[in-house]
Design a protein around this motif. Structure first.
Motif, PDB file in Angstrom:
ATOM      1  N   LEU A   1       2.991 -33.544  -3.922  1.00 18.83           N
ATOM      2  CA  LEU A   1       4.091 -32.786  -4.408  1.00 18.83           C
ATOM      3  C   LEU A   1       4.057 -31.385  -5.307  1.00 18.83           C
ATOM      4  N   LEU A   2       2.880 -31.537  -6.306  1.00 14.47           N
ATOM      5  CA  LEU A   2       2.624 -30.524  -7.334  1.00 14.47           C
ATOM      6  C   LEU A   2       1.519 -29.528  -6.904  1.00 14.47           C
TER       7      LEU A   2
ATOM      8  N   LEU B   1      -4.267 -32.933 -12.635  1.00  6.58           N
ATOM      9  CA  LEU B   1      -3.040 -33.489 -11.795  1.00  6.58           C
ATOM     10  C   LEU B   1      -3.579 -34.390 -10.833  1.00  6.58           C
ATOM     11  N   VAL B   2      -3.542 -35.848 -11.443  1.00  6.85           N
ATOM     12  CA  VAL B   2      -4.181 -37.046 -10.757  1.00  6.85           C
ATOM     13  C   VAL B   2      -2.830 -37.922 -10.904  1.00  6.85           C
TER      14      VAL B   2
ATOM     15  N   HIS C   1       3.497 -30.031   1.132  1.00  8.89           N
ATOM     16  CA  HIS C   1       2.083 -30.897   1.911  1.00  8.89           C
ATOM     17  C   HIS C   1       2.297 -31.069   3.304  1.00  8.89           C
ATOM     18  N   GLU C   2       3.511 -31.092   3.850  1.00  8.03           N
ATOM     19  CA  GLU C   2       3.695 -31.292   5.410  1.00  8.03           C
ATOM     20  C   GLU C   2       3.022 -29.906   6.165  1.00  8.03           C
ATOM     21  N   ALA C   3       3.463 -28.897   5.704  1.00  2.71           N
ATOM     22  CA  ALA C   3       3.122 -27.566   6.109  1.00  2.71           C
ATOM     23  C   ALA C   3       1.599 -27.411   5.850  1.00  2.71           C
TER      24      ALA C   3
ATOM     25  N   TRP D   1       8.527 -42.257  -6.950  1.00  2.00           N
ATOM     26  CA  TRP D   1       9.350 -40.890  -7.661  1.00  2.00           C
ATOM     27  C   TRP D   1       8.145 -40.388  -8.827  1.00  2.00           C
ATOM     28  N   VAL D   2       8.266 -39.166  -8.343  1.00  3.12           N
ATOM     29  CA  VAL D   2       7.101 -38.229  -9.119  1.00  3.12           C
ATOM     30  C   VAL D   2       8.023 -37.515 -10.482  1.00  3.12           C
TER      31      VAL D   2
END
Length: 376
Positions: free
Chosen positions: A242-243, A91-92, A248-250, A174-175
């Protein structure tokens, strides 16, 4: 009490583990009147000759005289933070397969053209459209299996062409994912085309700042504080941000709260906020790195004591200021009285005995204190 060390006789050199001395005792022991001490324990830096793989015992550092320090084990490890779990190495962030947007536009226009051609072939195209496009007379083949297959192909071609179009902007990414798997990240700007079956999730990769609410913390003495911090950060790895985590903000907010729980903040001490900011930045950056976040600065902008201790701290601060002011005023009055009495005596204006000197000092002290607005 005498301690003697027995040496290994020559005849036992070939049998180190079974060597005995003249009294039949093991030669690898220092014989004492009460017990036998293994000789290798006296040499901490060397391995155990009997069991070389055994770990060395920790050396005990004695307490220093007059400091009250307790003996401690030199090899004992202090309590350390457990290492954070590392994310999936797969996951990179990596570039996603992407084509220019013109490819999708051409495919979509080709689908529309194929649909019009099929309608002309079947004879269902309105005469006005045929006349406007200056098409020849339609064979009017009707809507048969071939026409429906041509319609399906044109529809699929147009869907693939227009459905895969996307628009990239500066500071946005975009992911892409397919069937739950990560397929790459698009960071390019302008119109592009990707597989329309891919799921697209937007990611904000701009430099951002976040001003927190009042977060619980503590000062160096353990008193509760309410601290507001300013965090400057950005998303560095979109795949992990995102994954790799749910939000990620929390996650970043939780990292800030955890760092404030470990780093004391000095709200009023000179230089305390700067030192706390450096420590907070280091801790939050280390905690947020596995989630693909890059933290540049975590600085406390406001620190206040909790309501339950704010009143007591205010009273203590006022008392300290009052004591400092009184001490300064008293020093100034004493210096003025001393200077006055010394000058009067040096110039011969008055001749005072001890009683008169004490009375003069008392009167001058009362006068100077009254002049400064303080009671005598």
């Amino acid at each position: 009490m005498t301690t003697t060390t027995s040496h290994t006789p020559p005849e036992s050199e070939g049998h180190p583990e079974g060597a005995v001395d003249e009294g039949g005792r093991n030669a690898r022991l220092i014989h004492h009147d009460t017990t036998d001490i293994p000789a290798h324990l006296l040499y901490r830096d060397g391995p155990d000759p009997v069991n070389p793989a055994a770990p060395l015992p920790p050396a005990v550092v004695p307490a220093r005289q007059g400091t009250g320090e307790q003996p401690r084990a030199e090899g004992a490890e202090s309590v350390r933070r457990r290492p954070l779990p590392q994310p999936d190495p797969k996951l990179v962030e990596r570039p996603a397969p992407v084509l220019p947007g013109a490819f999708g536009m051409l495919a979509g226009m080709a689908g529309i053209a194929a649909g019009l051609a099929t309608s002309w072939w079947a004879g269902v195209l309105p005469p006005g459209v045929v006349h406007a496009l200056r098409l020849p007379v339609s064979p009017r083949a009707g809507l048969g299996a071939a026409q429906w297959a041509a319609y399906a192909g044109a529809w699929i071609l147009g869907l693939i062409g227009f459905g895969g179009l996307g628009r990239g902007r500066d500071g946005r990414a975009w992911v892409l994912g397919l069937f739950g798997g990560y397929r790459g990240t698009v960071r390019r700007t302008g119109l592009f085309w990707v597989n329309p079956l891919l799921q697209r999730r937007p990611a904000d990769v701009r430099l951002r700042h976040w001003r927190s609410e009042a977060v619980p913390a503590a000062d160096p003495e353990g008193l509760p504080l309410r601290v507001v911090v300013l965090v400057v950060w950005r998303v560095r790895d979109t795949a992990r941000a995102l994954l790799g985590v749910g939000d990620h903000e929390a996650y970043l907010r939780a990292c800030v709260e955890g760092a404030l729980a470990r780093v004391p903040v000095e709200p009023a001490a000179e230089g305390g906020v700067s030192a706390a900011g450096d420590a907070l930045t280091r801790l939050v950056a280390e905690d947020a790195a596995p989630a693909g976040l890059e933290v540049f600065s975590v600085q406390p902008v406001r620190a206040e004591y909790a309501p339950e201790v704010a009143a007591a701290m205010r009273r203590g601060r006022i008392a300290r200021l009052d004591a400092r002011q009184r001490a300064g005023m008293l020093s100034a009055v004493v210096d003025a009285v001393e200077d006055t009495v010394t000058r009067l005596s040096a110039r011969g204006l008055v001749e005072l005995d001890d009683y008169e000197r004490k009375a003069l000092v008392r009167d001058l002290t009362v006068a100077f204190c009254s002049g400064r607005g303080e009671p005598a």
